[in-house]
Scaffold this active site. Sequence first.
Site, PDB file in Angstrom:
ATOM      1  N   HIS A 177      97.350 -56.299  89.047  1.00  0.00           N
ATOM      2  CA  HIS A 177      98.533 -56.425  88.786  1.00  0.00           C
ATOM      3  C   HIS A 177      98.614 -57.497  88.876  1.00  0.00           C
ATOM      4  CE1 HIS A 177     102.577 -56.629  86.868  1.00  0.00           C
ATOM      5  NE2 HIS A 177     102.607 -55.019  86.999  1.00  0.00           N
ATOM      6  N   GLY A 188     105.249 -36.559  94.705  1.00  0.00           N
ATOM      7  CA  GLY A 188     105.628 -37.914  93.905  1.00  0.00           C
ATOM      8  C   GLY A 188     106.200 -37.196  92.235  1.00  0.00           C
ATOM      9  N   LEU A 189     105.515 -38.190  91.274  1.00  0.00           N
ATOM     10  CA  LEU A 189     106.014 -38.167  90.263  1.00  0.00           C
ATOM     11  C   LEU A 189     105.355 -36.558  89.708  1.00  0.00           C
ATOM     12  CD1 LEU A 189     107.276 -40.825  87.504  1.00  0.00           C
ATOM     13  CD2 LEU A 189     108.119 -39.285  88.250  1.00  0.00           C
ATOM     14  N   ALA A 190     104.257 -36.582  90.170  1.00  0.00           N
ATOM     15  CA  ALA A 190     103.046 -35.173  89.343  1.00  0.00           C
ATOM     16  C   ALA A 190     103.480 -34.398  89.950  1.00  0.00           C
ATOM     17  CB  ALA A 190     101.782 -35.627  89.835  1.00  0.00           C
ATOM     18  N   ARG A 224      97.141 -56.220  81.126  1.00  0.00           N
ATOM     19  CA  ARG A 224      97.589 -56.976  83.037  1.00  0.00           C
ATOM     20  C   ARG A 224      96.065 -56.943  83.102  1.00  0.00           C
ATOM     21  NH1 ARG A 224     100.761 -51.626  85.133  1.00  0.00           N
ATOM     22  NH2 ARG A 224     102.706 -52.480  84.155  1.00  0.00           N
ATOM     23  N   GLU A 234      97.796 -39.691  89.912  1.00  0.00           N
ATOM     24  CA  GLU A 234      97.063 -41.192  89.730  1.00  0.00           C
ATOM     25  C   GLU A 234      95.938 -41.175  90.565  1.00  0.00           C
ATOM     26  OE1 GLU A 234      98.786 -44.168  92.149  1.00  0.00           O
ATOM     27  OE2 GLU A 234      97.033 -45.657  92.389  1.00  0.00           O
ATOM     28  N   SER A 246     108.557 -56.869  88.581  1.00  0.00           N
ATOM     29  CA  SER A 246     108.262 -56.002  86.910  1.00  0.00           C
ATOM     30  C   SER A 246     107.571 -56.510  85.382  1.00  0.00           C
ATOM     31  CB  SER A 246     109.328 -55.400  86.353  1.00  0.00           C
ATOM     32  OG  SER A 246     109.074 -54.961  85.517  1.00  0.00           O
ATOM     33  N   LEU A 286     104.244 -43.460  84.722  1.00  0.00           N
ATOM     34  CA  LEU A 286     105.010 -42.222  85.457  1.00  0.00           C
ATOM     35  C   LEU A 286     104.535 -40.898  84.282  1.00  0.00           C
ATOM     36  CD1 LEU A 286     107.894 -45.067  85.534  1.00  0.00           C
ATOM     37  CD2 LEU A 286     106.144 -44.093  87.208  1.00  0.00           C
TER      38      LEU A 286
END
Lengths: 245, 648, 265
Positions: free
Chosen positions: B266, B42-44, B331, B426, B284, B442
């Site tokens: 969420h 993923g991003l990380a 949230r 995460e 979103s 992100l």
Amino acid sequence: MPRVLLLHQTSLGKKAIVAVTGVVMFGFLTGHMLGNLQVFRGPEALNHYAALLKATAPLLWGTRIVVLTSVIAHIYFSMMLAAQSGDARPTPYAKRENNTANLASMSMRLSGPTLGLFIVYHLLHLTLGFSPTGVHSETDVYANVMSSFSIWWLAAIYIVAQLMLGLHLFHGAWSFFQTLGLNHPRYNALRRYFAAGITLLIVGGNILIPSVILSGYRTQAQLDAETPAAPADDAPVEARNIVVE
Amino acid sequence: MELKSNAPTGPIETRWDRHRFGMKLVNPANKRKYKVIVVGTGLAGASAAATLAELGYNVDAFCYQDSPRRAHSIAAQGGINAAKNYQNDGDSIYRLFYDTVKGGDFRARESNVYRLAQISVQIIDQCVAQGVPFAREYSGLLDNRSFGGSQVSRTFYARGQTGQQLLLGAYQALEKMIDAGGVKMFPRREMLDLIVVDGRARGIVTRNMVDGTMEIHMADAVCLATGGYGNVFYLSTNAKGCNVTASWRAHRRGALFANPCYTQIHPTCIPVHGDYQSKLTLMSESLRNDGRVWVPKNKDDVGKKPGSIPEEDRDYYLERMYPSFGNLAPRDISSRGAKTVCDEGRGVGPGGLGVYLDFADAIKRVGKAKIAERYGNLFEMYEQITAENPYEVPMRIYPAVHYTMGGLWVDYNLQSTIPGLFVLGEANFSDHGANRLGASALMQGLADGYFVIPATIGNYLASEGGGKLYEKRPGVDHAEAIKVRDEVSARLDKLLHSKKPTRTPASFHRELGKLLWDNCGMGRTAKRLEAALARIPALRQEFWDTILVPGTGEELNQTLEHAGRVADFLEFAELLCKDALHREESCGGHFREEHQVEEGPEKGEAQRNDELFQYVAAWEWKGADAPQVLHKEALDFEHVKPSQRSYK
Amino acid sequence: MAGDAKTMNLRLHVWRQTSVKDEGRFEEYAAKGVSPGMSFLEMLDVVNEELITTGKQPLAFDHDCREGICGACGVMINGNAHGPQGATTTCQLHMRSFSDGDELWIEPWRARAFPVLRDLMVDRSAFDRIIAAGGYASVRTGSARDANEILIPKQNADSAMDAAACIGCAACVAACPNASAALFTAAKVTHLAELPQGQPERMRRVVRMVDQMDIEGFGHCTNHRECEAACPKQISVAVIAQMNRDYLRAKLIAPADNENAGSGG
């Protein structure tokens, strides 16, 4: 080696060659069609035009070489590309539905070979003189045309071939814009109109010749030119009468 | 065990710089001798793998998907925060730091959060340089929006697909390094255990998901970027494949698990619509910029068509309860608001589990075209799923599990309690405290991968083992590696051959999910948590006795994959409830109904207990038959003084 | 929920294949009590639960996010990639698109470049290799200048985003009568070609990516536009024209060192 000669090594390069040769043939077809329409200006006009072409050897042979090369390259690389695509999906789908592919786009690999055969036939028939009428004149192109297209099945072959050409052109004339990367959001929609218009023009012009001749219709120019000459032996008299009226 | 955070002290603005300067560097010529394993793309993970390879390390990267491009970061919609202050609206690194600490309800490490805020600025530069097509203004400058409870516009976005675009940027960088030979990519591999040799993380055991081969991979350091554990609830916004296995296996090998009870719900998801439902879809949060949340004032109106309920009979409860933040309240607060009104019987839609998110006013104000431009793709997605047109009828939304703030405990260097095991994104617990702000996930994933780990892993490699860890790297035939692999194989075998194979992994997963949602979801009580804790071991026993997995382990077997993940969720769920039970306070995503403000204007809000619980709860595995042991890392707040979070 | 009351029964013909080496065949299944509110994959889940409880191997299919963005899922449904509804991935296709008694033929993507791994799962790693060949803008981490120093006209940013929306699901290849990967490759070429950041490597990129596309064994584009119709993200074939233009430029006009940059892949 000039880079353009290396283009054929990749699929996109091959496609570009197919597109460019297509454009060449397409230009030729336009000229061919316009020249042939001379038939409606009478035998003198057409024969004169034919004689002029033959007399200008560089023009004639130049065109012949360019067109022939294009035809060969077009066919050769299309076949290679078709083979590549054939390989790309060894197992076909049991079910398959098309959404945007149309008759023209899906029949390129049918219309293409058909046209190839037709070109051979066309050359044999009107250029080399193996005419089913049994009569062929090197100088009187007009008579060759008129006598051939008065035979219904021969006219029909030409008409059917033109419809095939129509299919091929309609997709090809749009497709080459894509293949050569000629696009712009503002004008993209016009490419379809262009393809349709040019197809109608070329195919329409070409079909006009056999169909009009078969129907027996003659333009005033043709009549004027034909009056002193004896009418074609096998042309039905009544057909002419209808028109004269 | 003493938890050393290794967080620097002194002026907060220079902590990261000073810390970096204090770290040892690996000689450029030596970098190629080291091998680093990165699990998850993923991003990380993708950004870490690409950057480490670019620095010269040999990287082996793993993902369970068929391509690294599909990791679930791709589904993040809203955006990424950065303290650029391009809008000149008063933003700064300090403000982002402040907002994040406060938003996390004072349960995060200040040093980490400050570093995150600092790096946020570089992330945007990096991503733009990679060609991430962020939204632009007509001037050609980057556009920003305000997002998720923030009063400044610091969120950068690429339509509703920010996560996708950022991930593709990292994926492309990764693919470039794969092409260059710096990264060896292993897709369709699932990490099933961690190999620890001489007290250091040295490798992993993976299963090739295509043919079932068990593989051993050894290295000098292991980075886990394997995401969160939201799927323990079965229904969540996570991808179906997301799981806790890598983290859990590392936990069982000695890595402490921190704050598992911090789960984020969420507020804007499409409500559940049937028993067959396999996942929940997020809409979103940006929708709350223009949508107004309401339910009928009277219970009797819930069945009526929303359009037929007059204005005066509608309860715009977020605007009523939080006048200054209104529909943009954070949230956790928005989610609890929805739960409260639904508990009162005023929820709408099937089962009364839904609230309206109404765009009628916004359409009236700016026109349908403008709304379509802002949210067109989201509206289409909503209609696709529900067959209702949100331009005409209000959307129905309900909270759903979305993100997990808890994770493996890491120090300031992102190193877990196992030397050589680093945890990113995460999967770690570090930066969001008890609640994550919108558009910060992100940011954290990329900060960890692009900027933090490349610096800190070098320090580990350069200082451990006399700077020659690579010389002592155990081979794939090392006894410990073989032992771990055999344990994994035995475990898979057990899944394939239970005593009375009758129940599918999905049925257990669903039951466990419901148990947790009901007892350890948005509102938690000691009683319900105890009930869950009583039920989970029994369910786990039933699982091992009756699990039904057709086929073999030597082939592509998705049922076996699922069964393995559920088995770990069944162990993890217990820790989650245990942590929730022990934390006798309400903070962020952890709301204990016993701990609410009882008096005054904040009545009903979360009541933290800083005196007793201002710490990170890190749990140590003590074996399958012994309870985990709690370790505490005290949290100091020098800069942002803990206060009651107020969004009134 | 609208229309959820009625359920339907469907007949499925699903491609079953145990591994790459297996020949594969269609098998028939009944999907009973399907609710119109179910997603297509949830319908398959239900079929699978039944298969598993009867000790049979469930249908293997790729899926992950189930919200239409990861690009993992995708099957051919009655000859349509991702099913009959436009601009939709298989996971976002809902059963209300079908009616009671329908017969569905469910097949994997078919292309030489995508070997079938099992049932409906194929190996799409060819796409990764195409990206690896050049689908990036090189930037060393930490070396980037301030993001707002690069001004990008909104129109360019928007069209870059249009192309970048590709999810790599490969429906374009599946739907193409030639199994061509032109739309996928061109989408990445165009994304980066639209942006200033993509310029330095632009010529090299297109040559290398196109070469890789050929090496992988995809067919070529004959402009049927089936890819565009199947694309869940509605990427336009205009990107293919862009790729072709860039490619010809790179091959015919661009400085020579770019010309052979891609040879050898």
